[in-house]
Design an enzyme around this catalytic site. Structure first.
Site, PDB file in Angstrom:
ATOM      1  N   GLY A 154       0.880  -1.291   0.030  1.00  0.00           N
ATOM      2  CA  GLY A 154       0.086   0.213   0.059  1.00  0.00           C
ATOM      3  C   GLY A 154       0.710   1.328  -0.080  1.00  0.00           C
ATOM      4  O   GLY A 154       0.538   2.438  -0.267  1.00  0.00           O
ATOM      5  N   LYS A 213      12.512   0.394  -1.923  1.00  0.00           N
ATOM      6  CA  LYS A 213      11.071   0.401  -2.152  1.00  0.00           C
ATOM      7  C   LYS A 213      10.813   1.982  -2.754  1.00  0.00           C
ATOM      8  O   LYS A 213      11.190   3.001  -2.176  1.00  0.00           O
ATOM      9  CB  LYS A 213      10.282   0.770  -0.765  1.00  0.00           C
ATOM     10  CG  LYS A 213       8.833   0.897  -0.969  1.00  0.00           C
ATOM     11  CD  LYS A 213       8.172   0.231   0.436  1.00  0.00           C
ATOM     12  CE  LYS A 213       8.330   1.297   1.289  1.00  0.00           C
ATOM     13  NZ  LYS A 213       7.335   0.639   2.700  1.00  0.00           N
ATOM     14  N   ASP A 266      -0.409  -1.208  10.306  1.00  0.00           N
ATOM     15  CA  ASP A 266      -0.980  -2.049   9.026  1.00  0.00           C
ATOM     16  C   ASP A 266      -0.261  -3.602   9.256  1.00  0.00           C
ATOM     17  O   ASP A 266       0.319  -3.930   8.397  1.00  0.00           O
ATOM     18  CB  ASP A 266      -0.567  -1.324   7.988  1.00  0.00           C
ATOM     19  CG  ASP A 266      -1.059  -2.079   6.741  1.00  0.00           C
ATOM     20  OD1 ASP A 266      -2.110  -2.642   6.530  1.00  0.00           O
ATOM     21  OD2 ASP A 266      -0.602  -1.720   5.664  1.00  0.00           O
TER      22      ASP A 266
END
Length: 701
Positions: A402, A420, A516
Site C-alpha cells: 500500500g 522501495k 498495518d
C-alpha cells in the site's frame, strides 16, 4: 542515431574532407610531423621527397617539430596550393664595423637554397627592434647576385626613435610599431640575401643592442604577436652577447613566408621532360619570374574550382566534392551540437531537480530524526540506486504494498538490497516514506526489517532495506498448494511477530503503533525468521498518552473496527490486526474472502465457530494433523485479540507471553503445561456469539 554514432560519422566525413583539402603525400610515406602536414615534393624518408625538399621530424619535442634537413631551419607550415613554406626565421642581432661615412654595414642571409626557396616579396616585413636607429635595406636584383656594391640599387629605410627622457625602454613593448622603439620595412625583392646599413644616434644615447626580424605581414598584423616578439627581444639577454648571429627565440616562433619552386626550368622545358611536376589532372604550370627579363623556375597549381596537391596523381579535387562533404560535416556538426546541448540541458535539469528534492526531503527528515549524523550515514544517491536496479527495471520488481513498489537491487559493493519506491507522487506518500525512515531510525530489533538508508533526490524518497530472500508470510500461506509451512513454524512466526510488536509498543523510546499489521507485511528470511516491514503508516504515541486521534489508515479486513468508527488509534489497534493474522495462520484463508454464508467475513465465521466449539471445521487440515490442541489455544488467543472493545483486548506483551507458553506446552514440558492450563481460564470469552458476529458483519467490506 546516438551522439556517439553521429560523432563517429562526423569523424569519418571530416577525415574525408581533410584528405581532399590537405596537402597529399606520396602513398606509403609519412604525411605528418606533429601538427604539420607534409605534402609531396616534401618528405622525410628516401623515395618520399624530391631532391632539395628533404625534411627531418624531431620527435623529442612534444608535439614533434619539423625541420629543413639541410639547414636546420624549423618548418611551421607547408602549403601546396600557394607553393609557400612558413619557417621560423629567428632574430638577427645588429653588428658590423662603422665605415668612413658613419654607417655600419652587414648582410642579411636566410640559410636556404635560393635556387628553390626565396623570401616572398609582398608577404613579409623587416622589423627593427630598438631606438635611435636609422636602418637602410638595399634590394638587389636576385639575378645579379652577388651584389657588386652599386649604390644605385633601390633602397628602403625606417627610423626607430627613442622616447624623450630617461628611463624609457629602448625596445617598444606595447604591441605597436609606430617608429618609436620599433619600425618596419615592407619586402620589395624576392631574395634570401640583402645588404643592410644603419646608423646609431650616438648624440642622444649610448650605443644600444638592437635586432632585426623577418616576419610574415599577416602574422605581424596581430597585436599579440607584435607584443610577444617585442617582449621576447627586450628580455633576451643572449642577444647582446651574440652580435651578428641569426638564431631563434625559444617559445617565440617568428613566422616568415618563403616561396618555393618545384624546378628552375621553364614550364615549356619542364613539360617536355620526364621530370614534369604537375602530375595531377586538372592542374597547370605557372612560371616563377625572378626579374623582368628572366625566369627562375615553375610551380604547379590546381585549376580554378579545384583544390589539393597538384604534384601527385589525382591530387586536385573539385569544390563540388569538397562542398558536399563540408555540408555533410556542417549538418552533422549542427545535429551533434543540438544533441550535446540537449543532453547537457537534461543533465542540468536532472541535477537541479535532485538538489531541490534533496533539500526539501532532507529538511523534513531532519526534523524527525534523533541525530543528524544518522541521516548523513544513510543517504544514497539516485544514480547509485538507478545503477543498482538497472533503472528500476520491471524484471527487478519484488512486489508492491500500500505504500510503494519494492525492487531488488545490487549495490556497487555487491550487497543485495530491497529498494522501495512510491507508486503515487502525492504528499501523503512522501509523508509516509519520511515517517518510515523516522520510525526505523529509532528501532533496533531482530524481527524488524533493517533500514540501510534512503535517497532524497526524488520527489518521493526511496528506501533501502536489507534484502529478505524468502518472500512474505502471505506468500507461503496462500501459495495454492495442498501443504504450507509446518504448524510449528507458523506458531514460531506468530511469537516472533508478537515479540516485535510488543517491543514497538513498550520498549522503544516512543510507543510505536504499526497500523498495518498483516501477513503480507511479515517477511521471511532464508531461516524462515519473521521480519516485520512496511512502517509507512506507523505512528508514534508519546508515553504519557494512551492514544491519538488521526485519519484512518490500514488494510481492509485487518482494521480495528473501534479505530475505524472512532478514529482513535491505540496500541490495541495492532492487537486486533494481529488477531486477524493469527486466524490466517490457523485457517490459511484470506480475511476478505467470503465463506459459505453470503456476506459473512472470515472473522465473523471464525468467531461463530469458536463459540460453537466447532473451530476444527475452519482449521487448515495441516494444522489439524500437526497440532490441534495447540491450535485451539492459539484460537482462544486470537478470539481475545478480536474483542470489539480495545480495553478488553490483551496487550501485545500478554499475547507474546501466552503464545510462548503454548509453544512450551507443545514441547511437552509438564510444569509449564500445568501453568498453561491455569492460564486458559483467563481467556474465557465475555462476548456472545451474536455480538461478535454482528460487530464483524457491520464492519465495512
Amino acid at each position: 542515431m546516438s551522439v556517439a554514432g553521429i560523432a563517429a560519422l562526423l569523424l569519418l566525413l571530416a577525415t574525408m574532407l581533410v584528405l581532399v583539402l590537405a596537402n597529399v603525400a606520396v602513398p606509403n610515406c609519412t604525411s605528418r610531423c606533429g601538427n604539420i602536414s607534409i605534402p609531396y615534393p616534401f618528405g622525410i624518408t628516401a623515395g618520399c621527397h624530391r631532391e632539395g625538399f628533404k625534411l627531418a621530424c624531431n620527435e623529442t619535442y612534444h608535439p614533434p617539430k619539423l625541420f629543413m634537413d639541410s639547414s636546420g631551419v624549423e618548418v611551421l607550415e607547408i602549403s601546396s596550393p600557394n607553393s609557400t613554406l612558413y619557417i621560423d626565421s629567428g632574430i638577427l642581432t645588429l653588428a658590423g664595423d662603422e665605415s668612413d661615412d658613419g654607417h655600419i654595414r652587414m648582410n642579411w642571409l636566410v640559410p636556404l637554397d635560393d635556387t628553390l626557396y626565396r623570401v616572398a616579396a609582398g608577404k613579409n616585413e623587416i622589423i627593427v627592434l630598438g631606438c635611435g636607429i636609422n636602418m637602410i635595406v638595399q634590394w638587389p636584383d636576385p639575378g645579379k647576385w652577388p651584389y657588386p656594391g652599386d649604390e644605385s640599387t633601390p633602397t628602403s629605410n625606417c627610423i626607430s626613435e627613442c622616447m624623450a627622457g630617461a628611463g624609457h625602454p629602448v625596445i617598444a613593448t606595447n604591441g605597436t610599431c609606430p617608429g618609436i622603439g620599433c619600425c618596419s620595412i615592407d619586402m620589395h625583392s624576392e631574395s634570401n640575401r640583402f645588404p643592410i646599413k644603419y646608423t646609431i644616434d650616438k648624440e642622444n644615447l649610448p650605443p644600444v643592442n638592437a635586432s632585426l626580424a623577418l616576419v610574415e605581414s599577416k602574422w605581424w598584423s596581430k597585436m599579440k604577436n607584435i607584443m610577444m616578439l617585442q617582449k621576447a627581444a627586450s628580455s633576451d639577454t643572449s642577444l647582446g652577447a651574440s652580435k651578428g648571429v641569426l638564431h631563434p627565440i625559444p617559445g617565440v616562433p617568428i613566422r616568415t613566408a618563403i616561396r618555393w619552386m618545384f624546378s628552375n626550368l621553364s614550364c615549356d622545358a619542364a613539360s617536355n621532360s620526364s621530370d614534369f611536376g604537375c602530375l595531377s589532372d586538372r592542374s597547370k604550370c605557372l612560371e616563377y619570374p625572378i626579374s623582368d627579363d628572366s625566369t627562375g623556375g615553375y610551380t604547379c597549381q590546381c585549376w580554378h574550382g579545384y583544390h589539393g596537391n597538384p604534384y601527385v596523381q589525382h591530387g586536385c579535387q573539385g569544390y563540388t566534392t569538397v562542398v558536399g562533404i563540408g555540408s555533410c560535416v556542417g549538418t552533422l556538426l549542427i545535429i551533434l551540437s543540438i544533441l550535446i546541448i540537449r543532453r547537457k540541458l537534461l543533465v542540468w535539469k536532472a541535477r537541479k531537480s535532485r538538489e531541490f528534492f534533496f533539500k526539501k526531503n532532507r529538511g523534513l527528515l531532519l526534523q524527525r530524526l534523533v541525530d543528524k549524523d544518522i541521516a548523513e550515514r544513510m543517504l544514497f544517491s539516485l544514480q547509485e540506486l538507478e545503477k543498482a536496479t538497472n533503472k528500476f527495471d520491471e524484471a527487478r520488481k519484488l512486489g508492491g504494498g500500500g505504500h510503494g513498489t519494492v525492487y531488488r537491487g545490487i549495490l556497487s559493493d555487491k550487497h543485495v538490497v530491497a529498494i522501495k519506491k512510491s507508486k503515487v507522487v502525492i504528499q501523503r506518500e512522501t509523508d509516509d516514506f519520511i515517517n518510515e525512515v523516522a520510525i526505523l531510525s529509532q528501532v533496533n530489533h531482530r524481527n524488524v526489517v533493517k533500514l540501510f538508508g534512503c535517497c532524497l533526490e526524488t520527489e518521493v524518497p526511496l528506501l533501502v532495506y536489507e534484502f529478505i530472500s524468502n518472500g512474505t508470510l502471505s506468500d507461503h500461506l496462500h501459495a495454492g498448494t495442498p501443504l504450507s509451512m509446518p504448524w510449528k513454524d507458523r506458531l514460531r512466526i506468530a511469537i516472533e511477530t508478537s515479540r516485535c510488536l510488543a517491543y514497538l509498543h513498550s520498549a522503544a523510546s516512543v510507543s510505536i503503533v504499526h497500523r498495518d499489521v498483516k501477513s503480507a507485511n511479515v517477511l521471511l528470511d532464508d531461516r524462515v525468521t519473521a521480519k516485520v516491514s512496511d512502517f509507512g503508516a506507523s505512528r508514534g504515541i508519546p508515553i504519557d498518552q494512551t492514544g491519538v486521534t488521526t485519519a484512518v489508515q490500514g488494510t481492509f479486513g485487518h482494521l480495528d473496527p473501534e479505530y475505524y468508527h472512532t478514529r482513535r488509534l491505540t496500541e490495541k489497534s495492532d492487537v486486533y490486526s494481529f488477531g486477524v493474522m493469527l486466524v490466517e495462520l490457523l485457517t490459511r484463508k484470506k480475511p476478505c474472502v467470503d465463506l459459505s454464508t453470503p456476506g459473512a467475513s472470515l472473522i465473523a465465521e471464525f468467531i461463530l465457530r469458536v463459540n460453537q466449539d466447532k473451530i476444527c471445521e475452519m482449521l487448515d487440515q495441516q494444522v489439524i494433523e500437526e497440532g490441534t490442541e495447540e491450535a485451539k489455544q492459539v484460537a482462544a488467543v486470537a478470539l481475545m485479540c478480536l474483542s470489539l472493545k480495545g480495553e478488553d483486548r490483551p496487550t501485545m506483551r500478554q499475547v507474546e507471553t501466552k503464545l510462548e507458553v503454548i509453544q512450551t506446552v507443545e514441547r511437552n514440558t509438564p510444569v509449564e503445561q500445568t501453568n498453561a492450563n491455569a492460564d486458559d481460564d483467563n481467556f474465557s470469552r465475555r462476548y456472545s456469539m451474536e455480538e461478535e458476529c454482528m460487530s464483524s458483519m457491520s464492519f465495512p467490506r
